[in-house]
Scaffold this motif. Structure first.
Motif, PDB file in Angstrom:
ATOM      1  N   ASN A   1       0.809  -1.337  -0.042  1.00 18.23           N
ATOM      2  CA  ASN A   1       0.040  -0.072   0.089  1.00 18.23           C
ATOM      3  C   ASN A   1       0.757   1.296  -0.184  1.00 18.23           C
ATOM      4  O   ASN A   1       2.001   1.479   0.610  1.00 18.23           O
ATOM      5  N   ALA A   2       0.426   2.362  -0.677  1.00 15.23           N
ATOM      6  CA  ALA A   2       0.913   3.552  -0.673  1.00 15.23           C
ATOM      7  C   ALA A   2       1.210   4.018   1.016  1.00 15.23           C
ATOM      8  O   ALA A   2       0.223   3.947   1.579  1.00 15.23           O
ATOM      9  N   PRO A   3       2.069   4.900   1.195  1.00 15.88           N
ATOM     10  CA  PRO A   3       2.048   5.520   2.467  1.00 15.88           C
ATOM     11  C   PRO A   3       0.774   6.243   2.769  1.00 15.88           C
ATOM     12  O   PRO A   3       0.310   6.856   1.835  1.00 15.88           O
ATOM     13  N   ALA A   4       0.199   6.291   3.886  1.00 15.04           N
ATOM     14  CA  ALA A   4      -0.933   7.153   4.092  1.00 15.04           C
ATOM     15  C   ALA A   4      -0.301   8.644   4.222  1.00 15.04           C
ATOM     16  O   ALA A   4       0.657   9.011   4.355  1.00 15.04           O
ATOM     17  N   PRO A   5      -1.045   9.444   3.364  1.00 12.86           N
ATOM     18  CA  PRO A   5      -0.852  10.656   3.387  1.00 12.86           C
ATOM     19  C   PRO A   5      -0.766  11.564   4.601  1.00 12.86           C
ATOM     20  O   PRO A   5      -1.310  11.040   5.755  1.00 12.86           O
ATOM     21  N   TYR A   6       0.030  12.525   4.765  1.00 11.06           N
ATOM     22  CA  TYR A   6       0.538  13.145   6.009  1.00 11.06           C
ATOM     23  C   TYR A   6       0.007  14.774   6.314  1.00 11.06           C
ATOM     24  O   TYR A   6       0.386  15.170   5.305  1.00 11.06           O
ATOM     25  N   GLY A   7      -0.917  14.656   6.862  1.00  7.23           N
ATOM     26  CA  GLY A   7      -1.160  16.459   7.365  1.00  7.23           C
ATOM     27  C   GLY A   7      -2.137  16.875   6.205  1.00  7.23           C
ATOM     28  O   GLY A   7      -2.690  16.086   5.325  1.00  7.23           O
ATOM     29  N   ALA A   8      -2.135  18.238   6.014  1.00  9.17           N
ATOM     30  CA  ALA A   8      -2.778  18.786   5.056  1.00  9.17           C
ATOM     31  C   ALA A   8      -2.458  18.549   3.779  1.00  9.17           C
ATOM     32  O   ALA A   8      -1.302  18.306   3.561  1.00  9.17           O
ATOM     33  N   LEU A   9      -3.300  18.560   2.659  1.00 12.11           N
ATOM     34  CA  LEU A   9      -2.883  18.041   1.346  1.00 12.11           C
ATOM     35  C   LEU A   9      -3.449  19.018   0.446  1.00 12.11           C
ATOM     36  O   LEU A   9      -4.259  19.872   0.623  1.00 12.11           O
ATOM     37  N   PRO A  10      -2.693  19.244  -0.811  1.00 14.43           N
ATOM     38  CA  PRO A  10      -3.095  20.386  -2.039  1.00 14.43           C
ATOM     39  C   PRO A  10      -4.057  19.871  -2.449  1.00 14.43           C
ATOM     40  O   PRO A  10      -4.434  18.662  -2.467  1.00 14.43           O
ATOM     41  N   THR A  11      -4.924  20.864  -3.010  1.00 13.14           N
ATOM     42  CA  THR A  11      -6.008  20.712  -4.047  1.00 13.14           C
ATOM     43  C   THR A  11      -5.435  20.352  -5.416  1.00 13.14           C
ATOM     44  O   THR A  11      -4.155  20.820  -5.691  1.00 13.14           O
ATOM     45  N   LYS A  12      -6.367  20.128  -6.400  1.00 16.17           N
ATOM     46  CA  LYS A  12      -5.809  19.940  -7.778  1.00 16.17           C
ATOM     47  C   LYS A  12      -5.359  21.330  -8.311  1.00 16.17           C
ATOM     48  O   LYS A  12      -4.561  21.544  -8.920  1.00 16.17           O
ATOM     49  N   ALA A  13      -6.068  22.385  -7.909  1.00 18.82           N
ATOM     50  CA  ALA A  13      -5.698  23.799  -8.266  1.00 18.82           C
ATOM     51  C   ALA A  13      -4.292  24.158  -7.715  1.00 18.82           C
ATOM     52  O   ALA A  13      -3.568  24.792  -8.471  1.00 18.82           O
ATOM     53  N   GLN A  14      -4.131  23.673  -6.467  1.00 20.17           N
ATOM     54  CA  GLN A  14      -2.845  24.196  -5.899  1.00 20.17           C
ATOM     55  C   GLN A  14      -1.754  23.031  -6.504  1.00 20.17           C
ATOM     56  O   GLN A  14      -0.845  23.724  -6.633  1.00 20.17           O
ATOM     57  N   LEU A  15      -2.131  21.969  -6.867  1.00 21.85           N
ATOM     58  CA  LEU A  15      -0.931  21.096  -7.503  1.00 21.85           C
ATOM     59  C   LEU A  15      -0.418  21.970  -8.887  1.00 21.85           C
ATOM     60  O   LEU A  15       0.609  21.881  -9.254  1.00 21.85           O
ATOM     61  N   ASN A  16      -1.594  22.323  -9.795  1.00 18.22           N
ATOM     62  CA  ASN A  16      -1.270  23.132 -10.799  1.00 18.22           C
ATOM     63  C   ASN A  16      -0.428  24.318 -10.476  1.00 18.22           C
ATOM     64  O   ASN A  16       0.708  24.494 -11.165  1.00 18.22           O
ATOM     65  N   TRP A  17      -0.808  25.021  -9.373  1.00 18.47           N
ATOM     66  CA  TRP A  17      -0.074  26.217  -9.233  1.00 18.47           C
ATOM     67  C   TRP A  17       1.412  25.812  -8.914  1.00 18.47           C
ATOM     68  O   TRP A  17       2.359  26.489  -9.146  1.00 18.47           O
ATOM     69  N   HIS A  18       1.763  24.712  -8.161  1.00 14.35           N
ATOM     70  CA  HIS A  18       3.193  24.454  -7.583  1.00 14.35           C
ATOM     71  C   HIS A  18       3.916  24.054  -8.883  1.00 14.35           C
ATOM     72  O   HIS A  18       4.892  24.265  -8.953  1.00 14.35           O
ATOM     73  N   GLU A  19       3.304  23.395  -9.802  1.00  8.48           N
ATOM     74  CA  GLU A  19       3.942  23.044 -10.904  1.00  8.48           C
ATOM     75  C   GLU A  19       4.235  23.956 -12.022  1.00  8.48           C
ATOM     76  O   GLU A  19       5.300  24.087 -12.422  1.00  8.48           O
ATOM     77  N   MET A  20       3.454  25.152 -11.844  1.00  5.43           N
ATOM     78  CA  MET A  20       3.804  26.551 -12.686  1.00  5.43           C
ATOM     79  C   MET A  20       5.154  27.073 -12.019  1.00  5.43           C
ATOM     80  O   MET A  20       5.868  27.570 -12.758  1.00  5.43           O
ATOM     81  N   GLU A  21       5.499  27.002 -10.850  1.00  3.00           N
ATOM     82  CA  GLU A  21       6.554  27.676 -10.183  1.00  3.00           C
ATOM     83  C   GLU A  21       6.610  29.130 -10.288  1.00  3.00           C
ATOM     84  O   GLU A  21       6.909  29.727  -9.281  1.00  3.00           O
ATOM     85  N   MET A  22       6.565  29.574 -11.561  1.00  2.00           N
ATOM     86  CA  MET A  22       6.632  30.951 -11.724  1.00  2.00           C
ATOM     87  C   MET A  22       5.783  31.604 -12.606  1.00  2.00           C
ATOM     88  O   MET A  22       5.504  31.111 -13.611  1.00  2.00           O
ATOM     89  N   TYR A  23       5.366  32.886 -12.418  1.00  3.58           N
ATOM     90  CA  TYR A  23       4.330  33.386 -13.264  1.00  3.58           C
ATOM     91  C   TYR A  23       4.764  35.051 -13.003  1.00  3.58           C
ATOM     92  O   TYR A  23       5.244  35.353 -12.216  1.00  3.58           O
ATOM     93  N   CYS A  24       4.185  35.828 -13.986  1.00  5.62           N
ATOM     94  CA  CYS A  24       4.366  37.465 -13.963  1.00  5.62           C
ATOM     95  C   CYS A  24       3.211  38.049 -13.469  1.00  5.62           C
ATOM     96  O   CYS A  24       1.881  37.648 -13.753  1.00  5.62           O
ATOM     97  N   ILE A  25       3.314  39.092 -12.655  1.00  2.00           N
ATOM     98  CA  ILE A  25       2.138  40.133 -12.584  1.00  2.00           C
ATOM     99  C   ILE A  25       2.391  41.474 -13.389  1.00  2.00           C
ATOM    100  O   ILE A  25       3.259  41.950 -13.166  1.00  2.00           O
TER     101      ILE A  25
ATOM    102  N   ILE B   1       0.667  34.738 -16.527  1.00  2.00           N
ATOM    103  CA  ILE B   1       0.809  36.074 -16.170  1.00  2.00           C
ATOM    104  C   ILE B   1      -0.547  36.241 -15.493  1.00  2.00           C
ATOM    105  O   ILE B   1      -1.641  35.548 -15.604  1.00  2.00           O
ATOM    106  N   ILE B   2      -0.373  37.370 -14.482  1.00  2.00           N
ATOM    107  CA  ILE B   2      -1.590  37.866 -13.728  1.00  2.00           C
ATOM    108  C   ILE B   2      -1.848  39.520 -14.339  1.00  2.00           C
ATOM    109  O   ILE B   2      -0.775  40.122 -14.258  1.00  2.00           O
ATOM    110  N   VAL B   3      -3.132  39.633 -14.728  1.00  2.00           N
ATOM    111  CA  VAL B   3      -3.080  41.025 -15.047  1.00  2.00           C
ATOM    112  C   VAL B   3      -3.704  41.850 -13.994  1.00  2.00           C
ATOM    113  O   VAL B   3      -4.833  41.391 -13.370  1.00  2.00           O
ATOM    114  N   VAL B   4      -3.279  43.068 -13.448  1.00  2.00           N
ATOM    115  CA  VAL B   4      -3.994  43.882 -12.800  1.00  2.00           C
ATOM    116  C   VAL B   4      -4.922  44.642 -13.421  1.00  2.00           C
ATOM    117  O   VAL B   4      -4.656  45.623 -14.298  1.00  2.00           O
TER     118      VAL B   4
END
Ligand code: FUL
Length: 706
Positions: A21-45, A90-93
């Protein structure tokens, strides 16, 4: 090889004898939207609007939309430059604090249709959306909650207007990756003509819980950014760095106990570190501008961050599990300046060069423990497959494993990368890395949190055949997805330009180089420019540009605008002198000494303070500069000021009065350019209002005369 594949397939199906079995997840976990955000790493505003034309950082709200006329606006040029830099979105103001909406909104007349741009038929947000689509970049939007234009600001009616604005933005511009909500709030403004101060309770006024339900319904794949989340938190500074230790989990807490309501947070005192075992997955975003300010100011054209400065920020943000949000500032034509475009492009190349080859690939990886009797599903081999979610795991209870990498021959590297499979939470708390030198292990690195990403930039190149990773602390078994060794290209650091109390300009490097070259006419120095060999006097100040050179190599350009020399200056203040209240500290060209009229009795209210300087002779002053204290403290930061000049020290004239917007979050040098040059021998700086505390502070004040 074949056997390995078969076993992997069986293990994946869970029918292999030693699949586990896979290890049990530990503590709070990211959502799908947060995973996408992590994968991006960098963006501009992207900040563009009335401030681009008024040379300010915050508009008051009374600006005529007709000011905005970017004749050559080209969203593809801006988005393309970000892409070349390796940014993924990019984030548009779309609306800044001045209230001007850059899209033709139904909610207020104060919008782009009232400008002359495209005869009032344009929609900037749409143009950015199309450019992003074309270039494969993700789009995010910033709509400022604080609106200094709206007559309704401060009443419930405004909150409805704000929500309608969000609905328009969420409904008409495709899928967004982030909805960005800044924390600057309430204060003076135009407010439909009433020109007054409006204070709101930031914890209750906006009714965020209701607003977030709109975002969740209309943009389910977007993360919500705010000072304290809910999905991504502000790192707490606008310098672009997270803490050395940086947890993706966070328990928002009131930093000003007693001063704020129980759940009221101020933007500036949030933990850059997050909270170990915090209840929420709420990673940090590090926002910082490519230039000192968020909006374009021609006076900052020589202060665009260099590719290596950006790389340094990358290590301190993305390299600490946070994301980098870099500010871009289109000019009044609606384009990024060449210097900005070039820096982005070279930064992108540098990143590619550094991370193109993982020198750990091809290594033989031997772990002290592999989950499920060495199951291939959790094999350490998966550390070098460049997949964030395939991972090496240990058996439950095995929390301090070791991994030896027998490299494919001798390798030279100076960067180490680790990643956890964050779908299973943030687990590891500390680790060290050793290298094999002359028959024994020697520690070359140690760090704490890993999370989505951990980069360690080593102080020197390491050449070795064997590397060892020791996980020294983890509450549960590990789930590590990446181990990389990389080689950042060597470079010459840019020289440091300084000036002594006596007015002598010196140019230095931290490491020895064969020569330093410099110019004083604004041109870019090359190896044929003047060679620096001893300090020199520059009485009127000016733009000093310098490079280090070594053999065929030349480094990045340092550009420092020095004001009039202060060698002959004398400063006085009306406020009684004390150990800290030494006016000379504001004119000693030393940013570490601070003039301060702050009183120890914190119950005492703020009293306006002033500093008067006798420059010793008459000067034609073009601009005044205020360098706020640089020690990260907010006491006495001046945000409303008045500057007077005098020929004789008796008769004074008002030169300019104004606001240092955003100084609390971004305490960089403030340059106040006079409408017309003023001839004077005396200059007086009055602090009318401060961000915090009962007095004023200044690291330096100065004047620009040429
Ligand atoms: C802050 C604002 O006050 C600044 O003007 C800028 O927009 C920055 C990104 O966020 O909250």
């Amino acid at each position: 090889m074949r056997k390995w594949i078969v076993l992997a397939a069986l293990a994946a199906k869970g029918i292999c004898g030693y699949a586990q079995n896979a290890p049990a997840p530990y503590g709070a976990l990211p959502t799908k939207a947060q995973l996408n955000w992590h994968e991006m790493e960098m963006y501009c505003i992207i900040h563009f609007g009335v401030d681009t034309y008024t040379n300010k950082e915050w508009g008051f709200g009374d600006e005529d939309p007709k000011l905005v006329d970017p004749l050559n606006f080209n969203a593809a040029q801006i988005v393309g430059a970000a892409k070349a830099g390796g940014f993924k979105g990019i984030i548009v103001v779309a609306k800044h604090h001045d209230g001007l909406c850059l899209w033709p909104t139904q909610t207020t007349a104060h919008n782009i249709s009232k400008s002359n741009w495209k005869n009032g038929k344009g929609d900037m947000v749409k143009e950015y959306q199309l450019a992003c689509q074309k270039l494969g970049m993700q789009l995010g939007l910033y709509c400022s909650p604080w609106d200094r234009n709206s007559a309704y600001y401060g009443t419930p009616a405004y909150v409805d207007i704000y929500r309608k604005q969000l609905k328009e933005l969420y409904g008409n511009y495709g899928k967004l990756f982030i909805s960005w909500h800044d924390g600057a709030n309430g204060g003076d403004g135009y407010y439909g003509g009433s020109r007054e101060v409006r204070k709101i309770d930031r914890t209750t006024y906006y009714g965020w819980d209701t607003t977030w339900t709109i975002t969740r319904a209309l943009q389910p794949s977007a993360v919500l950014f705010g000072d304290v989340g809910p999905d991504v938190r502000w790192v707490g500074n606008e310098e672009g760095h997270a803490g050395e230790t940086s947890w993706a989990t966070y328990d928002p807490q009131a930093p000003d106990a007693g001063r704020q309501p129980a759940n009221g947070y101020t933007k500036y005192e949030l933990g850059v570190e997050g909270t170990r075992n915090g209840q929420h997955w709420m990673p940090a975003e590090c926002d910082v501008s490519l230039r000192p300010g968020w909006f374009y100011h021609a006076s900052q054209n020589s202060q665009v961050k260099t590719p290596y400065e950006l790389l340094d920020l990358y290590y301190k943000s993305v390299g600490r599990g946070a994301n980098l949000d870099l500010g871009l500032s289109p000019n009044p034509q609606g384009l990024l300046n060449n210097e900005d475009v070039t820096s982005l492009k070279e930064f992108g190349q540098l990143l590619k060069q550094t991370f193109a080859v993982n020198l750990a690939k091809g290594a033989k990886l031997t772990a002290s423990n592999v989950r499920g009797k060495s199951s291939v599903k959790y094999s350490p081999q998966l550390l070098v497959d460049n997949d964030r979610y395939s991972y090496w795991a240990t058996d439950d209870g095995k929390t301090t494993p070791q991994l030896v990498l027998n490299l494919a021959g001798q390798k030279t590297f100076n960067v180490i990368r680790l990643r956890e499979n964050i779908k299973l939470g943030q687990r590891i708390e500390a680790f060290t890395v050793d290298a094999w030198f002359n028959g024994k292990w020697e520690q070359i690195a140690s760090a704490t949190s890993i999370g989505a990403n951990r980069l360690i930039r080593l102080p020197r190149n390491i050449t070795t055949t064997k590397v060892r990773l020791n996980i020294s602390q983890s509450p549960v078994c590990i789930a590590l997805s990446d181990f990389g060794l990389y080689k950042e290209p060597v470079h010459l650091e840019k020289p440091i330009v300084g000036r002594s109390l006596q007015g002598e300009v010196s140019i230095q490097t931290t490491a020895p180089v064969s020569a330093i070259h410099y110019t004083l006419d604004g041109s870019t120095p090359t190896k044929s420019s003047a060679v620096y060999n001893k300090p020199f006097i520059l009485p009127k100040g000016g733009l000093v540009k310098a490079i280090a050179a070594d053999g065929n190599k030349q480094g990045e350009v340092a550009a420092v605008q020095l004001g009039l020399s202060k060698a002959t200056w004398k400063a006085t203040t009306l406020q009684g002198l004390s150990e800290r209240n030494k006016p000379a500290y504001a004119i000693d060209d030393n940013p570490n000494t601070i003039w301060s009229t702050l009183q120890p009795d914190t119950a005492q209210a703020f009293t306006p303070a002033e500093l008067t300087v006798d420059m010793g002779s008459r000067q034609i002053i073009k601009a005044f500069t205020y360098l706020p204290r640089q020690d990260k403290r907010t006491g006495g930061l001046v945000d409303q000021y008045l500057i007077q000049t005098s020929m004789d020290g008796e008769k004074w004239e008002l030169a300019v009065q104004g606001e240092f917007s955003n100084i609390k979050a971004n305490p960089v040098e403030q340059v106040v350019t006079f409408k017309q040059p003023v001839t004077a021998r005396y200059i007086r700086f009055k602090a009318l209002h401060v961000v915090a505390g009962n007095g004023a502070t200044a690291a330096e004040i100065g004047v620009i005369v040429n």
